[in-house]
Design an enzyme around this catalytic site. Structure first.
Site, PDB file in Angstrom:
ATOM      1  N   ASP A   6       0.876  -1.178   0.000  1.00  0.00           N
ATOM      2  CA  ASP A   6       0.000   0.000   0.000  1.00  0.00           C
ATOM      3  C   ASP A   6       0.910   1.223   0.000  1.00  0.00           C
ATOM      4  O   ASP A   6       2.125   1.103   0.193  1.00  0.00           O
ATOM      5  CB  ASP A   6      -0.887  -0.023   1.261  1.00  0.00           C
ATOM      6  N   SER A   7       0.306   2.400  -0.151  1.00  0.00           N
ATOM      7  CA  SER A   7       1.099   3.630  -0.066  1.00  0.00           C
ATOM      8  C   SER A   7       1.630   3.842   1.351  1.00  0.00           C
ATOM      9  O   SER A   7       2.592   4.574   1.541  1.00  0.00           O
ATOM     10  CB  SER A   7       0.222   4.824  -0.437  1.00  0.00           C
ATOM     11  N   CYS A  69      -4.605  -1.760  -1.677  1.00  0.00           N
ATOM     12  CA  CYS A  69      -4.782  -0.333  -1.898  1.00  0.00           C
ATOM     13  C   CYS A  69      -5.747  -0.166  -3.073  1.00  0.00           C
ATOM     14  O   CYS A  69      -5.497  -0.716  -4.157  1.00  0.00           O
ATOM     15  CB  CYS A  69      -3.407   0.242  -2.252  1.00  0.00           C
ATOM     16  N   GLU A 148      -2.181   8.098   8.870  1.00  0.00           N
ATOM     17  CA  GLU A 148      -0.717   7.953   8.849  1.00  0.00           C
ATOM     18  C   GLU A 148      -0.068   8.540  10.108  1.00  0.00           C
ATOM     19  O   GLU A 148       1.029   8.150  10.482  1.00  0.00           O
ATOM     20  CB  GLU A 148      -0.127   8.618   7.595  1.00  0.00           C
ATOM     21  N   CYS A 180     -11.048   3.212   0.385  1.00  0.00           N
ATOM     22  CA  CYS A 180      -9.611   3.404   0.605  1.00  0.00           C
ATOM     23  C   CYS A 180      -9.256   2.546   1.809  1.00  0.00           C
ATOM     24  O   CYS A 180      -9.994   2.550   2.810  1.00  0.00           O
ATOM     25  CB  CYS A 180      -9.336   4.883   0.890  1.00  0.00           C
ATOM     26  N   HIS A 182      -7.141   2.820   4.053  1.00  0.00           N
ATOM     27  CA  HIS A 182      -6.863   3.522   5.314  1.00  0.00           C
ATOM     28  C   HIS A 182      -8.143   3.695   6.143  1.00  0.00           C
ATOM     29  O   HIS A 182      -8.077   3.816   7.361  1.00  0.00           O
ATOM     30  CB  HIS A 182      -6.288   4.921   5.036  1.00  0.00           C
TER      31      HIS A 182
HETATM   32  N1  DGL Z   1      -4.796   3.175   1.020  1.00  0.00           N
HETATM   33  C1  DGL Z   1      -4.903   3.615  -0.303  1.00  0.00           C
HETATM   34  C2  DGL Z   1      -6.190   3.286  -0.998  1.00  0.00           C
HETATM   35  O1  DGL Z   1      -6.789   2.294  -0.674  1.00  0.00           O
HETATM   36  C3  DGL Z   1      -4.114   4.805  -0.776  1.00  0.00           C
HETATM   37  C4  DGL Z   1      -4.352   6.095  -0.082  1.00  0.00           C
HETATM   38  C5  DGL Z   1      -3.387   7.162  -0.562  1.00  0.00           C
HETATM   39  O2  DGL Z   1      -2.188   6.906  -0.497  1.00  0.00           O
HETATM   40  O3  DGL Z   1      -3.855   8.216  -1.000  1.00  0.00           O
HETATM   41  O4  DGL Z   1      -6.617   3.967  -1.891  1.00  0.00           O
END
Ligand code: DGL
Length: 256
Positions: A6-7, A69, A148, A180, A182
Site C-alpha cells: 500500500d502507499s 490499496c 498515517e 480506501c 486507510h
Molecule cells: N490506502 C490507499 C487506498 O486504498 C491509498 C491512499 C493514498 O495513499 O492516498 O486507496
C-alpha cells in the site's frame, strides 16, 4: 510467503482481516511511506511504484501479492498482471457492488481518493453494477494523512469526519463505501457520527476470503506465521504505527 503493499499503513487493515482467517502464513508488508499519499498522484507514478514494490516482494519470495490499496488496484493491477504473469494478484476495489444489493434509498456514498474515483476501472464498476443508483462521491482529502499520524479516533477525528460527511447527509444515502484501505481504521469514529440507518461497507473481509481461495488454488503452503515489514520511509516510525494498528507482534522492519 504472501506479499502485501500500500502507499502506507492503510493495507494493514486488509492484512488484519487476512491474519484472522490465515494466521499461519508468513507475510511481507510494504508501506511506501516516502511517497504516501498516492491518491493525488498521476496514474503513471502509481504504476511505477507498484511495479518496483512488486519486484521487491517477488525477490523476497512472495507467492501471491495483495494489492492492499484501492488506488493501486484501480490504476495498476492490470499492468502488474501483464508484467508478472506467474504471480497471482488480489486487488481491493470500492464495494460498490455489495452496496447496490443493500441500499434501500438507492443512494450510495463513496469515500475514495481522487486517483480511485477518476480511474477507468472504478467508472466501469459503477457502470456495470450501479447504473440505476445514485453514486455520491465524497471528497475526502486529508483523511489518509490523519491515519498515517495514528489519529483514528477521538474528538479531532470525529469533527473532521463530520465536516466531510454531514453536508452530504441530506442526499439520503444509506450505504457508505470505504473506498480506501486507510478508512477501516476510522470505522469506529465514523459509526459515532453517522445515523444508524447508514451501513458502512468495508471490502477487507471479502478480500481476505479471496486470498484464501487463491492460496488453495495455487497450493501455497503455510509457514511460520510471521509478519515482516518493509518501508521506503522511516522504519522506526513505521514499526511503531504498524504495531499499534495491527495489534500483534511484528518480526522485523527494514528500509527499502
Ligand atoms: N490506502 C490507499 C487506498 O486504498 C491509498 C491512499 C493514498 O495513499 O492516498 O486507496
Amino acid at each position: 510467503m504472501i506479499g502485501f503493499f500500500d502507499s502506507g499503513v492503510g493495507g494493514l487493515s486488509i492484512l488484519k482481516n487476512a491474519l484472522e482467517i490465515l494466521p499461519n502464513h508468513d507475510y511481507a508488508y510494504f508501506g511506501d511511506e516516502a511517497y504516501c499519499p498516492w491518491g493525488e498522484k498521476p496514474k503513471e507514478f502509481i504504476i511505477e511504484r507498484s511495479r518496483l514494490i512488486t519486484k521487491k516482494l517477488i525477490s523476497l519470495g512472495a507467492k501471491a501479492i495483495v494489492v492492499a490499496c484501492n488506488t493501486a488496484t484501480v490504476n495498476a493491477i492490470s499492468t502488474l498482471r501483464t508484467e508478472f504473469p506467474n504471480t497471482p494478484f488480489i486487488g481491493v476495489e470500492p464495494g460498490v457492488k455489495p452496496a447496490t444489493t443493500l441500499t434501500e434509498s438507492g443512494k450510495i456514498a463513496v469515500l475514495a481518493t481522487k486517483a480511485t474515483s477518476l480511474g477507468d476501472r472504478f467508472l466501469q464498476l459503477v457502470n456495470l453494477f450501479a447504473q440505476d443508483k445514485d453514486i455520491i462521491m465524497i471528497p475526502s482529502s486529508g483523511l489518509v494523512e490523519l491515519v498515517e499520524q495514528g489519529k483514528c479516533e477521538g474528538e479531532e477525528i470525529e469533527e473532521r469526519l463530520s465536516e466531510i460527511l454531514l453536508p452530504y447527509m441530506k442526499t439520503g444515502f444509506d450505504q457508505l463505501v470505504l473506498g480506501c484501505t486507510h478508512y477501516p481504521f476510522l470505522a469506529g469514529a465514523l459509526r459515532k457520527i453517522l445515523p444508524s440507518k447508514v451501513n458502512i461497507i468495508d471490502t477487507g473481509p471479502p478480500v481476505a476470503k479471496q486470498l484464501a481461495r487463491i492460496i488453495m488454488q495455487n497450493n501455497i503452503l503455510e509457514d511460520n506465521g510471521k509478519v515482516n515489514l518493509w518501508t521506503s520511509g522511516d522504519p522506526g516510525k513505521f514499526f511503531e504505527l504498524a504495531s499499534k494498528l495491527l495489534g500483534i507482534e511484528i518480526g522485523k522492519v527494514e528500509r527499502f
